[in-house]
Design a protein around this motif. Structure first.
Motif, PDB file in Angstrom:
ATOM      1  N   ILE A 148     -62.028  21.305  73.797  1.00 23.21           N
ATOM      2  CA  ILE A 148     -61.744  20.671  75.036  1.00 23.21           C
ATOM      3  C   ILE A 148     -60.799  19.279  75.137  1.00 23.21           C
ATOM      4  CG2 ILE A 148     -63.379  19.463  76.671  1.00 23.21           C
ATOM      5  CD1 ILE A 148     -65.535  21.725  75.906  1.00 23.21           C
ATOM      6  N   ASP A 149     -61.187  18.243  74.174  1.00 23.72           N
ATOM      7  CA  ASP A 149     -60.426  17.313  73.991  1.00 23.72           C
ATOM      8  C   ASP A 149     -59.048  17.365  73.739  1.00 23.72           C
ATOM      9  OD1 ASP A 149     -62.999  15.906  74.573  1.00 23.72           O
ATOM     10  OD2 ASP A 149     -63.259  15.512  72.226  1.00 23.72           O
ATOM     11  N   GLY A 150     -58.709  18.322  72.990  1.00 22.54           N
ATOM     12  CA  GLY A 150     -57.230  18.390  72.788  1.00 22.54           C
ATOM     13  C   GLY A 150     -56.477  19.480  73.820  1.00 22.54           C
ATOM     14  N   GLY A 151     -57.311  19.941  74.475  1.00 22.32           N
ATOM     15  CA  GLY A 151     -56.455  20.951  75.476  1.00 22.32           C
ATOM     16  C   GLY A 151     -56.268  22.174  74.962  1.00 22.32           C
ATOM     17  N   ASP A 152     -57.076  22.727  74.213  1.00 20.69           N
ATOM     18  CA  ASP A 152     -56.587  23.882  73.376  1.00 20.69           C
ATOM     19  C   ASP A 152     -57.325  25.031  74.168  1.00 20.69           C
ATOM     20  OD1 ASP A 152     -56.115  26.020  71.485  1.00 20.69           O
ATOM     21  OD2 ASP A 152     -57.276  25.028  69.738  1.00 20.69           O
ATOM     22  N   TRP A 153     -56.566  25.624  74.923  1.00 18.96           N
ATOM     23  CA  TRP A 153     -57.309  26.643  75.770  1.00 18.96           C
ATOM     24  C   TRP A 153     -57.508  28.058  74.774  1.00 18.96           C
ATOM     25  CZ3 TRP A 153     -60.071  28.355  79.264  1.00 18.96           C
ATOM     26  CH2 TRP A 153     -60.273  29.516  79.753  1.00 18.96           C
ATOM     27  N   ASP A 154     -56.647  28.306  73.939  1.00 18.72           N
ATOM     28  CA  ASP A 154     -56.677  29.499  73.101  1.00 18.72           C
ATOM     29  C   ASP A 154     -58.018  29.241  71.965  1.00 18.72           C
ATOM     30  OD1 ASP A 154     -54.948  30.689  74.383  1.00 18.72           O
ATOM     31  OD2 ASP A 154     -53.213  30.317  72.661  1.00 18.72           O
ATOM     32  N   GLY A 155     -58.126  28.069  71.588  1.00 23.78           N
ATOM     33  CA  GLY A 155     -59.288  27.658  70.951  1.00 23.78           C
ATOM     34  C   GLY A 155     -60.571  27.732  71.497  1.00 23.78           C
ATOM     35  N   TYR A 156     -60.551  27.412  72.671  1.00 19.26           N
ATOM     36  CA  TYR A 156     -61.834  27.017  73.516  1.00 19.26           C
ATOM     37  C   TYR A 156     -61.952  28.639  74.039  1.00 19.26           C
ATOM     38  CZ  TYR A 156     -64.969  26.056  77.613  1.00 19.26           C
ATOM     39  OH  TYR A 156     -65.800  25.844  78.208  1.00 19.26           O
ATOM     40  N   ALA A 157     -61.303  29.303  74.443  1.00 22.16           N
ATOM     41  CA  ALA A 157     -61.594  30.648  74.882  1.00 22.16           C
ATOM     42  C   ALA A 157     -62.077  31.451  73.753  1.00 22.16           C
ATOM     43  CB  ALA A 157     -60.111  31.266  75.570  1.00 22.16           C
ATOM     44  N   ALA A 158     -61.625  31.336  72.571  1.00 22.56           N
ATOM     45  CA  ALA A 158     -62.045  32.257  71.519  1.00 22.56           C
ATOM     46  C   ALA A 158     -63.315  32.021  70.936  1.00 22.56           C
ATOM     47  CB  ALA A 158     -61.073  31.831  70.242  1.00 22.56           C
ATOM     48  N   LEU A 159     -63.971  30.959  71.348  1.00 22.89           N
ATOM     49  CA  LEU A 159     -65.464  30.459  71.072  1.00 22.89           C
ATOM     50  C   LEU A 159     -66.156  30.856  72.221  1.00 22.89           C
ATOM     51  CD1 LEU A 159     -64.571  26.822  69.557  1.00 22.89           C
ATOM     52  CD2 LEU A 159     -65.428  29.223  68.278  1.00 22.89           C
ATOM     53  N   CYS A 160     -65.673  31.402  73.545  1.00 21.52           N
ATOM     54  CA  CYS A 160     -66.493  31.594  74.374  1.00 21.52           C
ATOM     55  C   CYS A 160     -66.759  33.224  74.778  1.00 21.52           C
ATOM     56  CB  CYS A 160     -66.065  30.810  75.823  1.00 21.52           C
ATOM     57  SG  CYS A 160     -65.862  29.130  75.695  1.00 21.52           S
ATOM     58  N   ASP A 161     -67.997  33.256  75.581  1.00 23.83           N
ATOM     59  CA  ASP A 161     -68.084  34.656  75.941  1.00 23.83           C
ATOM     60  C   ASP A 161     -67.519  34.632  77.163  1.00 23.83           C
ATOM     61  OD1 ASP A 161     -70.133  37.311  75.814  1.00 23.83           O
ATOM     62  OD2 ASP A 161     -69.803  36.632  77.876  1.00 23.83           O
ATOM     63  N   GLU A 162     -66.616  35.798  77.429  1.00 21.05           N
ATOM     64  CA  GLU A 162     -65.948  35.951  78.938  1.00 21.05           C
ATOM     65  C   GLU A 162     -66.855  35.702  79.889  1.00 21.05           C
ATOM     66  OE1 GLU A 162     -63.452  39.294  79.509  1.00 21.05           O
ATOM     67  OE2 GLU A 162     -62.263  38.790  77.610  1.00 21.05           O
ATOM     68  N   GLN A 163     -68.193  36.021  80.023  1.00 23.60           N
ATOM     69  CA  GLN A 163     -69.231  35.856  81.329  1.00 23.60           C
ATOM     70  C   GLN A 163     -69.880  34.392  80.930  1.00 23.60           C
ATOM     71  OE1 GLN A 163     -69.244  37.882  83.983  1.00 23.60           O
ATOM     72  NE2 GLN A 163     -67.251  38.392  82.826  1.00 23.60           N
ATOM     73  N   LEU A 164     -69.152  33.746  80.195  1.00 20.21           N
ATOM     74  CA  LEU A 164     -70.063  32.232  80.093  1.00 20.21           C
ATOM     75  C   LEU A 164     -70.425  31.681  81.521  1.00 20.21           C
ATOM     76  CD1 LEU A 164     -70.219  29.558  78.525  1.00 20.21           C
ATOM     77  CD2 LEU A 164     -67.800  28.909  79.421  1.00 20.21           C
ATOM     78  N   THR A 165     -71.633  31.083  81.414  1.00 25.82           N
ATOM     79  CA  THR A 165     -72.438  30.659  82.608  1.00 25.82           C
ATOM     80  C   THR A 165     -72.617  29.225  82.436  1.00 25.82           C
ATOM     81  OG1 THR A 165     -74.741  31.029  81.709  1.00 25.82           O
ATOM     82  CG2 THR A 165     -73.616  32.597  83.723  1.00 25.82           C
ATOM     83  N   CYS A 166     -72.309  28.462  83.476  1.00 24.61           N
ATOM     84  CA  CYS A 166     -72.321  27.009  83.439  1.00 24.61           C
ATOM     85  C   CYS A 166     -72.691  26.148  84.627  1.00 24.61           C
ATOM     86  CB  CYS A 166     -70.982  26.691  83.110  1.00 24.61           C
ATOM     87  SG  CYS A 166     -70.355  24.976  82.550  1.00 24.61           S
ATOM     88  N   PHE A 167     -73.618  25.002  84.270  1.00 20.28           N
ATOM     89  CA  PHE A 167     -73.842  24.019  85.352  1.00 20.28           C
ATOM     90  C   PHE A 167     -73.118  22.778  84.703  1.00 20.28           C
ATOM     91  CE2 PHE A 167     -77.765  26.580  86.317  1.00 20.28           C
ATOM     92  CZ  PHE A 167     -77.352  26.688  87.675  1.00 20.28           C
ATOM     93  N   GLU A 168     -71.988  22.156  85.491  1.00 20.92           N
ATOM     94  CA  GLU A 168     -71.518  20.938  85.180  1.00 20.92           C
ATOM     95  C   GLU A 168     -71.285  20.082  86.477  1.00 20.92           C
ATOM     96  OE1 GLU A 168     -68.553  21.715  82.416  1.00 20.92           O
ATOM     97  OE2 GLU A 168     -67.082  22.619  84.008  1.00 20.92           O
ATOM     98  N   ALA A 169     -71.013  19.069  86.442  1.00 20.60           N
ATOM     99  CA  ALA A 169     -70.502  18.129  87.459  1.00 20.60           C
ATOM    100  C   ALA A 169     -69.383  18.677  88.363  1.00 20.60           C
ATOM    101  CB  ALA A 169     -70.356  16.838  86.943  1.00 20.60           C
ATOM    102  N   GLU A 170     -68.461  19.216  87.611  1.00 24.88           N
ATOM    103  CA  GLU A 170     -67.302  19.585  88.367  1.00 24.88           C
ATOM    104  C   GLU A 170     -67.505  20.873  89.285  1.00 24.88           C
ATOM    105  OE1 GLU A 170     -67.627  18.852  85.239  1.00 24.88           O
ATOM    106  OE2 GLU A 170     -65.778  17.837  84.626  1.00 24.88           O
ATOM    107  N   ALA A 171     -68.544  21.405  89.242  1.00 29.80           N
ATOM    108  CA  ALA A 171     -69.203  22.523  89.636  1.00 29.80           C
ATOM    109  C   ALA A 171     -70.035  22.348  91.161  1.00 29.80           C
ATOM    110  CB  ALA A 171     -69.865  23.920  88.992  1.00 29.80           C
ATOM    111  N   LYS A 172     -70.301  20.944  91.004  1.00 30.19           N
ATOM    112  CA  LYS A 172     -70.998  20.611  92.030  1.00 30.19           C
ATOM    113  C   LYS A 172     -72.312  21.270  92.664  1.00 30.19           C
ATOM    114  CE  LYS A 172     -67.973  17.417  93.481  1.00 30.19           C
ATOM    115  NZ  LYS A 172     -68.368  16.035  93.160  1.00 30.19           N
ATOM    116  N   THR A 173     -73.147  21.483  91.493  1.00 28.27           N
ATOM    117  CA  THR A 173     -74.456  22.169  91.481  1.00 28.27           C
ATOM    118  C   THR A 173     -74.537  23.418  91.318  1.00 28.27           C
ATOM    119  OG1 THR A 173     -74.843  22.165  94.015  1.00 28.27           O
ATOM    120  CG2 THR A 173     -75.198  20.026  93.095  1.00 28.27           C
ATOM    121  N   HIS A 174     -73.258  24.193  91.570  1.00 32.00           N
ATOM    122  CA  HIS A 174     -73.303  25.608  91.514  1.00 32.00           C
ATOM    123  C   HIS A 174     -73.117  26.008  90.123  1.00 32.00           C
ATOM    124  CE1 HIS A 174     -72.552  26.142  95.952  1.00 32.00           C
ATOM    125  NE2 HIS A 174     -71.953  24.795  96.051  1.00 32.00           N
ATOM    126  N   LEU A 175     -73.846  27.330  90.246  1.00 38.99           N
ATOM    127  CA  LEU A 175     -73.916  27.882  88.874  1.00 38.99           C
ATOM    128  C   LEU A 175     -72.331  28.743  88.815  1.00 38.99           C
ATOM    129  CD1 LEU A 175     -74.999  29.103  86.080  1.00 38.99           C
ATOM    130  CD2 LEU A 175     -75.564  31.037  87.453  1.00 38.99           C
TER     131      LEU A 175
END
Ligand code: GLY
Length: 124
Positions: A19-46
């Motif tokens: 995340i810090d280094g902007g490495d999308w391929d590395g990030y995506a390789a560690l995530c399930d494609e159906q990743l769910t997330c609550f974070e501030a950028e999503a403004k309370t939405h899942l």
């Protein structure tokens, strides 16, 4: 030989480095494609899936540096699921010098044949 808790801490650190280094391929390789997330950028939405996250990786480079540190991690392993909770300290350079911020993150990982995959995250 690593314990599952050591593996989960290592994979969490690797994810934050991506995340810090902007490495999308590395990030995506560690995530399930159906990743769910609550974070501030999503403004309370899942948010479900990866395109929401990719938006930030696709932004033009800011020229600023960012580094995350995991503080006070708590890791619980239940079968092939790992729950990792910690405070994330983020140091950033800005045009006005370095700043620091912190947030609490919970990340849920599931182990499959290829290793640990992030299936949910919650930042507050
Ligand atoms: N917003 C991406 C992440 O924290 O995993």
């Amino acid at each position: 030989m690593s314990t599952p808790e050591q593996e989960l801490l290592a994979v969490s650190e690797k994810l934050l480095q991506c995340i810090d280094g902007g490495d999308w391929d590395g990030y995506a390789a560690l995530c399930d494609e159906q990743l769910t997330c609550f974070e501030a950028e999503a403004k309370t939405h899942l948010v479900v899936g990866m395109p929401f996250h990719k938006f930030y990786f696709d932004l033009p480079p800011s020229g600023h540096k960012q580094q995350s540190t995991i503080a006070s991690p708590h890791i619980n392993v239940v079968g092939d699921v790992g729950i990792v909770c910690y405070t994330r300290l983020v140091q950033r350079t800005t045009d006005n010098g370095p700043t620091s911020s912190s947030a609490n993150e919970t990340r849920i990982w599931r182990r499959d044949a290829s290793g640990w995959k992030l299936i949910h995250c919650h930042r507050s």
